[in-house]
Design a protein around this motif. Structure first.
Motif, short mmCIF file in Angstrom:
data_model
loop_
_atom_site.label_atom_id
_atom_site.label_comp_id
_atom_site.label_asym_id
_atom_site.label_seq_id
_atom_site.Cartn_x
_atom_site.Cartn_y
_atom_site.Cartn_z
N CYS A 102 -95.04 -50.45 4.38
CA CYS A 102 -95.33 -51.73 3.94
C CYS A 102 -95.39 -51.70 2.52
O CYS A 102 -96.04 -50.67 1.80
CB CYS A 102 -96.96 -51.86 4.52
SG CYS A 102 -97.50 -53.36 4.07
N VAL A 103 -94.78 -52.79 1.91
CA VAL A 103 -94.79 -52.87 0.43
C VAL A 103 -95.74 -54.04 0.11
O VAL A 103 -95.59 -55.22 0.71
CB VAL A 103 -93.28 -53.12 0.03
CG1 VAL A 103 -93.12 -53.13 -1.51
CG2 VAL A 103 -92.60 -52.20 0.31
N THR A 104 -96.46 -53.80 -0.86
CA THR A 104 -97.19 -54.99 -1.47
C THR A 104 -97.10 -54.97 -3.13
O THR A 104 -96.57 -54.06 -3.66
CB THR A 104 -98.70 -54.89 -1.07
OG1 THR A 104 -99.09 -53.86 -1.86
CG2 THR A 104 -98.96 -54.67 0.31
N SER A 105 -97.48 -56.03 -3.52
CA SER A 105 -97.42 -56.04 -5.20
C SER A 105 -98.16 -55.00 -5.91
O SER A 105 -97.89 -54.68 -7.08
CB SER A 105 -97.97 -57.67 -5.49
OG SER A 105 -99.31 -57.63 -5.34
N VAL A 106 -99.03 -54.46 -5.05
CA VAL A 106 -99.83 -53.26 -5.89
C VAL A 106 -99.42 -52.10 -5.47
O VAL A 106 -100.06 -50.98 -5.81
CB VAL A 106 -101.42 -53.63 -5.58
CG1 VAL A 106 -101.77 -54.91 -6.23
CG2 VAL A 106 -101.71 -53.54 -4.13
N THR A 107 -98.24 -51.82 -4.68
CA THR A 107 -97.90 -50.53 -4.17
C THR A 107 -97.58 -49.61 -5.30
O THR A 107 -96.88 -50.16 -5.96
CB THR A 107 -96.82 -50.67 -3.04
OG1 THR A 107 -97.34 -51.30 -2.08
CG2 THR A 107 -96.30 -49.39 -2.68
N THR A 108 -98.05 -48.42 -5.13
CA THR A 108 -97.51 -47.46 -6.28
C THR A 108 -97.05 -46.26 -5.68
O THR A 108 -96.67 -45.31 -6.29
CB THR A 108 -98.87 -46.96 -7.00
OG1 THR A 108 -99.74 -46.35 -6.22
CG2 THR A 108 -99.63 -48.26 -7.87
N SER A 109 -96.96 -46.16 -4.23
CA SER A 109 -96.41 -45.03 -3.56
C SER A 109 -94.93 -44.55 -4.07
O SER A 109 -94.67 -43.72 -4.26
CB SER A 109 -96.44 -45.23 -1.95
OG SER A 109 -96.03 -44.24 -1.32
N PRO A 110 -93.95 -45.65 -4.28
CA PRO A 110 -92.84 -45.29 -4.78
C PRO A 110 -92.65 -44.34 -5.86
O PRO A 110 -92.07 -43.40 -6.09
CB PRO A 110 -91.98 -46.39 -5.05
CG PRO A 110 -92.81 -47.68 -3.92
CD PRO A 110 -94.10 -47.01 -3.94
N GLU A 111 -93.57 -44.76 -6.86
CA GLU A 111 -93.59 -44.00 -8.14
C GLU A 111 -94.20 -42.77 -7.94
O GLU A 111 -93.89 -41.76 -8.44
CB GLU A 111 -94.34 -44.67 -9.18
CG GLU A 111 -93.68 -45.81 -9.86
CD GLU A 111 -92.58 -45.55 -10.16
OE1 GLU A 111 -92.27 -44.58 -11.00
OE2 GLU A 111 -91.38 -46.35 -10.24
N ARG A 112 -95.29 -42.75 -6.95
CA ARG A 112 -95.76 -41.11 -6.57
C ARG A 112 -94.84 -40.28 -6.11
O ARG A 112 -94.73 -39.18 -6.41
CB ARG A 112 -97.14 -41.30 -5.75
CG ARG A 112 -98.08 -41.85 -6.39
CD ARG A 112 -99.56 -41.70 -5.83
NE ARG A 112 -99.34 -42.03 -4.51
CZ ARG A 112 -99.74 -43.36 -4.06
NH1 ARG A 112 -100.47 -44.52 -5.03
NH2 ARG A 112 -99.87 -43.70 -2.63
N GLN A 113 -93.93 -40.91 -5.18
CA GLN A 113 -92.90 -40.06 -4.35
C GLN A 113 -91.92 -39.63 -5.32
O GLN A 113 -91.36 -38.50 -5.30
CB GLN A 113 -92.11 -41.03 -3.11
CG GLN A 113 -93.06 -41.48 -2.16
CD GLN A 113 -92.44 -42.32 -1.06
OE1 GLN A 113 -91.18 -41.87 -0.57
NE2 GLN A 113 -93.12 -43.22 -0.53
N ARG A 114 -91.40 -40.49 -6.36
CA ARG A 114 -90.46 -40.30 -7.37
C ARG A 114 -91.05 -38.86 -8.01
O ARG A 114 -90.43 -38.02 -8.22
CB ARG A 114 -90.32 -41.16 -8.38
CG ARG A 114 -89.17 -42.29 -7.61
CD ARG A 114 -88.94 -43.48 -8.65
NE ARG A 114 -88.02 -44.44 -8.07
CZ ARG A 114 -88.64 -45.63 -7.55
NH1 ARG A 114 -90.08 -45.85 -7.77
NH2 ARG A 114 -87.97 -46.31 -6.97
N SER A 115 -92.45 -38.79 -8.68
CA SER A 115 -92.64 -37.96 -9.16
C SER A 115 -92.73 -36.69 -8.67
O SER A 115 -92.45 -35.51 -9.03
CB SER A 115 -94.12 -38.20 -9.87
OG SER A 115 -94.40 -39.30 -10.56
#
Length: 429
Positions: A19-32
């Motif tokens: 689920c993607v929302t405007s406040v989602t930060t999970s992609p950046e955490r995954q990249r890190s």
């Protein structure tokens, strides 16, 4: 002359989020997390496969739009890296499938483990303990997904009983609105589609077929419920269906029938297509009705009369080539059609049922096409034993049928014209 130092293994980063929302930060955490794993292993990231808004419970890695394209090109890298197992899979079966792919193509799978310093590295030659560990993590992810699902089911049951909108696809003709109590959400008529429901109902009573109504909606550019829901949420329309990407989806008689038969047109809260009721037996209301009870009943009578009372619950297909045979004219699936009085039927293009017009609709006798496909499969894969539809799909069998020529006389009864057929094995992987 000095020797060139070996190049570090190439890796692709695989990101996924349900689920993607405007406040989602999970992609950046995954990249890190992925970056940290690749640095520890000495890999070089060369690309990223990002699948946002994709469920791991419902789709395997080979069914996700971005990642599946990379899994088809294993020659472009040596490893695939995820931030955690649950970003890759949420079932043991999918992990088995993924590990088998890695062994088949000599590729390494890397899963970050937040509770450990080092990631789990599953090489093609991984020993038994590593494989067991990967399956244990997949099992834990599967159990966690089941727990979350049960929790959401209980939450939605409470929302249904209270007459509140709990998320999911908004019924056609409605939009999300604040609940009068000031807590949560309900549904209100959508200014752009509520009036259209009335027009469609009038067309049904005027005797127009659902196919004709669906065609007119497509020509007018009216978005289907799924696309309208995406519009209201500020997301792009379209998506992936049956392995094909669409900029927007099209109305079909089936989609239209589902809209017209839903009690949500009366403002009812529905679950599984049926009205949710209070303990008193009264329907739970979730929004202002678009049709009165009498108008909805009259509409159902009109639809029932049109179907001659033959409508029955949909059953799973037993046709072995559903999802295997495709029409060359429109690249759509071919479906089995019964021939009354004959032991065989036909596989036919069903573009019209999808609301499309095929420039060269194909058809072929079912026994001819099935015999051809199975014989080619046995020869190409040296396969023996059960030849089920599931096995054909798993091994990526794909048959394309071109439209035949009219005429031909007795020659046409001798067997299939194989020049119209194209057989491919391993189309999925």
């Amino acid at each position: 002359m000095s020797k060139r130092s070996p190049q570090p293994p190439r890796a692709i980063a695989a990101l996924r989020l349900s689920c993607v929302t405007s406040v989602t930060t999970s992609p950046e955490r995954q990249r890190s997390a992925i970056q940290l794993s690749t640095e520890r292993l000495g890999f070089t990231l060369v690309a990223e496969a990002t699948d946002l808004g994709v469920s791991a419970r419902r789709t395997s890695p080979f069914e996700r739009p971005s990642l599946s394209a990379w899994l088809l090109r294993p020659q472009d890298y040596e490893a695939v890296v995820w931030s955690h197992v649950d970003r890759a899979v949420r079932s043991v079966a999918h992990m088995v499938e993924l590990v088998a792919w890695g062994q088949q193509h000599d590729r390494t799978l890397v899963f970050g483990v937040p509770e450990a310093d080092d990631p789990l590295v599953v090489t093609p030659q991984a020993d038994g303990s590593t494989l067991r560990r990967s399956m244990e993590l997949a099992h834990d992810a599967e159990q966690e997904a089941r727990t979350i699902s049960n929790r959401l089911t209980s939450s939605h049951q409470a929302l249904r009983a209270a007459g509140r909108y709990g998320g999911g696809l908004v019924p056609f003709g409605y939009q999300k609105a604040p609940h009068p109590s000031g807590s949560g959400w309900c549904l209100a008529p959508d200014p752009e589609t509520a009036g259209l429901v009335r027009v469609i109902v009038d067309d049904v009573h005027a005797g127009r077929s659902l196919v004709a109504i669906a065609r007119r909606l497509n020509e007018s550019g009216v978005p289907v419920p799924r696309d309208r829901h995406a519009q209201l949420q500020g997301r792009p329309m379209g998506g992936r269906r049956h392995g094909r990407d669409f900029e927007r989806f099209r109305w079909t008689s089936g989609t239209l029938s589902k809209v017209l038969r839903s009690p949500s047109l009366m403002g009812h809260r529905t679950h599984g297509g049926q009205t949710v009721r209070h303990e008193s037996g009264d329907p739970v209301l979730i929004g202002e009705p678009l049709l009165s009870d009498a108008e909805f009943a009259a509409l159902q009578d009109a639809l029932l009369t049109r179907s001659n009372g033959t409508r029955s619950p949909r059953r799973g297909t037993t046709a072995p080539l559903t999802g295997v045979a495709y029409c060359s004219g429109c690249e759509g699936r071919m479906y089995f059609a019964v021939r009354k009085g004959y032991p065989y039927g036909d596989y036919v293009c069903r573009a019209t049922a999808r609301g499309e017009i095929c420039p060269a609709p194909a058809a072929m006798r079912s026994d001819w096409l099935e015999d051809y496909t199975l014989s080619r499969y046995r020869l190409a894969a040296t396969a023996v034993g059960d030849m089920s539809r599931e096995r054909l799909l798993r091994d990526g069998v794909h048959v394309t049928v071109r439209k035949g020529q009219s005429g031909g006389g007795p020659v046409r009864l001798a067997g299939p014209d194989t020049t119209r057929l194209t057989f491919t094995l391993g189309a999925r992987l």
